[in-house]
Scaffold this motif. Structure first.
Motif, mmCIF file in Angstrom:
data_model
loop_
_atom_site.group_PDB
_atom_site.id
_atom_site.type_symbol
_atom_site.label_atom_id
_atom_site.label_comp_id
_atom_site.label_asym_id
_atom_site.label_seq_id
_atom_site.Cartn_x
_atom_site.Cartn_y
_atom_site.Cartn_z
ATOM 1 N N PRO A 302 -26.145 30.142 -41.149
ATOM 2 C CA PRO A 302 -26.188 29.303 -39.951
ATOM 3 C C PRO A 302 -25.982 30.150 -38.704
ATOM 4 O O PRO A 302 -25.538 31.301 -38.772
ATOM 5 N N SER A 305 -21.061 28.981 -34.850
ATOM 6 C CA SER A 305 -20.686 27.658 -34.337
ATOM 7 C C SER A 305 -20.240 27.715 -32.878
ATOM 8 O O SER A 305 -20.532 26.797 -32.098
ATOM 9 N N VAL A 308 -23.304 27.941 -30.747
ATOM 10 C CA VAL A 308 -23.940 26.621 -30.676
ATOM 11 C C VAL A 308 -23.191 25.734 -29.687
ATOM 12 O O VAL A 308 -23.806 25.027 -28.874
ATOM 13 N N ARG A 351 -26.625 19.096 -33.091
ATOM 14 C CA ARG A 351 -25.791 20.205 -33.544
ATOM 15 C C ARG A 351 -26.333 20.776 -34.868
ATOM 16 O O ARG A 351 -26.379 21.979 -35.059
ATOM 17 N N THR A 355 -27.720 24.515 -35.375
ATOM 18 C CA THR A 355 -26.928 25.335 -36.291
ATOM 19 C C THR A 355 -27.744 25.869 -37.453
ATOM 20 O O THR A 355 -27.582 27.027 -37.848
ATOM 21 N N THR A 356 -28.633 25.068 -37.991
ATOM 22 C CA THR A 356 -29.290 25.445 -39.246
ATOM 23 C C THR A 356 -30.803 25.641 -39.175
ATOM 24 O O THR A 356 -31.375 26.236 -40.085
#
Length: 673
Positions: A302, A305, A308, A351, A355-356
């Motif tokens: 990912p 965080s 992001v 999100r 993230t992915t």
């Protein structure tokens, strides 16, 4: 590129794409066909013989990417080899070229070749197909460019310079904002504001007019048509049921995705070493794949965080980040074949997507920068962004955006008046790609275990180059973070699983015949696959009567700080599994001068007579693993120099000798940039 007859106003447009980039370029070409009075029949090369047959086509344009040893990057030995082979073969079969072939180089930026090549493609098509009339538009619009006059762009803004040569726009920044920070405008709900650094007063050439094309007219791309619509709601979303990246096919995948438990995480380097090297041992007992030495796995990782969070905050979407997000195509969009990207879920959360699914770290494309201009209010910032995406600013884009590895977040911080709709970001951000890692174990020794080793990438934070936040390698930083509790506690038990899949192998495997001599070259973590090679040879050694010479050239900076796998390699040498271990140290002040500042290619030259005999008389297999940009090229050059010195070959003959070994798969590389 290639054509036969000129009796139609349509042409076949095909692409070969692994990560989606070639497909995107081909789709862009197809979108421009109609205004030119042409019809582009777009297909994937995988559809050859199913949807089209090239022998029946009059005109064909091919857009293809290349992988493995033939990547579209001059750091690799066989630059664009696959594309060149196809180009040559088509010509041999009777096709004739109506437009010069372009070979874009990702080492310096695809745009340097791709943009001018694309500019000239439609004029060449029109000429070849005999089309005189351009439908519904003029040639300037068809080439999809727009000229911006400098005087019209900035005449309403006064630019002044202070005594530190940092600039401010008096029409857009007051004294309080200059001394403190700029507050962003409200988000969609007009409820929240976000503070970001006042980057208008930094010295970065990314946003500074000192590096600008002042007074020059600019040719910038026409605005890409918007095509996505986002709707947020307060409904719950069960993210755990979603397939990774919407189940989209993984590039270079040779297996399904397996969540491998981490057995151990071990730091191999001294705490004083320049780089931290981490060894992870993964449990693959229940995996549906097997592996062999020389294979590689891809790790699905990912985005960071915190990064992001910064992006969500900067675009004013914190309050919507975890709401249900439904994506659809804008009705009546002018974009042809418009669709929600296949790697993005139609329903998830913002999100989750950031993230992915999307690469938020990669330098923004010119098309994205062009799109961001529409959401930028400060005319000075507009002008600078126009410069960066313009034809005239191509070298500045290459240096200041690609060369400095500027991220989307850096761009948004550098241009504080830019507030793009989130849909435009989802349209332009590329797919987040898995990261490949060479396996450094063998199933004969550990059948239910797979090991990988890597350096934890620490990216230099440089404000002067336009960096606005600290960052680490996307995957290596993540792996380091999630295994930190295991790295120094031998008995630490953690349920950590890492999603992996096997990659297709480009012939980088040890020979079945152990009598064949091997020369392996792998400095730093490039030694990884050779650990597996040697483990396997050790397991099979007792089953053969004749065992070939096995050399390994390894390099590190400092003998006591970062000589990874030292005990294991020295044990292989003592047990004669490894005939000769040649270690070079590039930064070890404790060693004599002649031993310091020594790289693997230097050690090769020191052993030129013996190495040459192995190469020429014994036809040794050569394996090179590690950095493509410097090491792999230097090793290739060293081999050619040794052949010239020891065998009296000319430069051309030495080059041809090595090239033949590559063609015959006796000189193999597993390299990365």
């Amino acid at each position: 590129m290639l054509g036969l007859d000129k009796n139609k106003k349509s042409f076949l447009l095909v692409y070969g794409s692994e990560t989606g980039q070639a497909k995107a370029i081909a789709e862009g070409i197809a979108e421009k066909a109609t205004p030119f009075g042409l019809n582009a029949n777009l297909f994937s090369l995988e559809q050859t013989g199913k949807q089209f047959n090239i022998e029946k086509e009059d005109c064909m344009v091919i857009i293809m990417s290349t992988t493995g040893d033939g990547l579209g990057d001059t750091n690799y030995s066989n630059f664009c080899r696959c594309a060149k082979d196809l180009d040559k073969r088509l010509e041999e079969l009777g096709a004739r070229r109506f437009y010069t072939t372009g070979f874009a180089d990702d080492a310096v930026g695809l745009e340097l070749v791709a943009d001018p090549w694309l500019d000239g493609l439609y004029p060449a098509l029109l000429k070849f197909l005999g089309v005189d009339h351009i439908k519904d538009t003029n040639i300037t619009q068809c080439i999809n460019k727009l000229t911006i006059e400098a005087s019209d762009t900035v005449q309403s803004t006064q630019i002044t310079y202070d005594d530190t040569q940092k600039f401010v726009s008096q029409s857009t920044i007051n004294e309080d904002e200059v001394s403190n920070s700029i507050k962003t405008k409200p988000n969609r709900t007009n409820k929240e504001k976000t503070c970001i650094p006042n980057t208008l007063v930094n010295g970065s050439p990314l946003s500074s007019p000192h590096a600008s094309l002042s007074g020059k007219d600019l040719t910038v791309p026409v605005l890409p048509p918007p095509f996505l619509e986002a709707v947020f709601s307060n409904e719950a979303v069960e993210l755990s049921t979603l397939k990774y990246q919407n189940g989209c096919k993984m590039p270079c995948a040779a297996s399904s995705i397996f969540h491998a438990p981490v057995i151990t995480a071990k730091v191999l380097t001294n705490s004083k070493a320049l780089k931290k090297t981490l060894l992870l041992q993964l449990n693959i007992k229940n995996a549906d794949f097997s592996y062999a030495p020389g294979d590689a796995v891809s790790i699905i990782c990912p985005n960071n965080s915190s990064e992001v969070d910064l992006l969500l905050e900067r675009i004013g979407m914190v309050n919507h980040a975890d709401e249900k997000l439904t994506l659809s195509v804008i009705p009546n969009t002018s974009k042809l074949r418009a669709a929600v990207p296949s790697h993005i879920h139609v329903t998830s959360t913002l999100r989750h997507i950031f993230t992915t699914c999307l690469n938020i770290r990669e330098p923004p494309s010119k098309a994205l920068i062009r799109t961001l201009i529409e959401s930028t209010s400060n005319p000075i910032e507009v002008r600078r962004m126009q410069e960066l995406c313009s034809k005239e600013g191509s070298s500045q884009y290459t240096e200041y955006v690609r060369g400095y590895q500027i991220s989307l977040l850096d761009i948004l911080y550098a241009f504080p008046s830019c507030y793009p709709p989130v849909e435009r970001l989802l349209e332009h951000l590329p797919r987040l790609q898995p990261r490949p890692y060479s396996i450094c174990s063998c199933p004969e020794t550990s059948p239910d275990q797979l090991d990988i080793v890597f350096n934890v990438v620490e990216i230099n934070y440089n404000v002067e180059k336009g960096h606005h936040y600290q960052r680490r390698g996307v995957c290596t930083g993540w792996l380091d973070d999630i295994t930190s509790c295991m790295q120094f506690e031998k008995n630490a038990v953690q349920l950590i699983k890492i999603p992996i899949f096997m990659r297709t192998n480009q012939h980088f495997r040890p020979p079945e015949d152990l009598s064949k001599p091997l020369v392996m070259i792998g400095p730093g973590t490039g030694v990884a696959p050779f650990i597996g090679f040697l483990q396997q040879r050790n397991a099979k050694r007792k089953t053969v009567d004749q065992y070939g010479q096995t050399w390994l050239f390894f390099g590190c900076r400092n003998k006591s700080l970062d000589f990874i796998f030292k005990e294991e390699l020295e044990r292989f040498e003592r047990d004669e599994i490894l005939t000769k271990l040649h270690v070079s140290y590039s930064r070890d002040p404790s060693l004599p001068l002649d031993a310091n500042s020594c790289y693997v290619q230097d050690k090769m030259r020191q052993l030129a007579p013996e190495l040459c005999r192995l190469l020429v008389e014994s036809n040794a297999l050569v394996y090179v693993c590690g950095d493509a940009k410097n090491m792999a090229k230097n090793v290739n050059d060293a081999f050619e120099e040794i052949l010239q010195k020891e065998k009296g070959m000319s430069s051309e003959d030495a080059h041809l000798f090595v090239m033949k070994k590559r063609i015959n798969k006796t000189y193999l590389e597993d390299v990365w940039v």
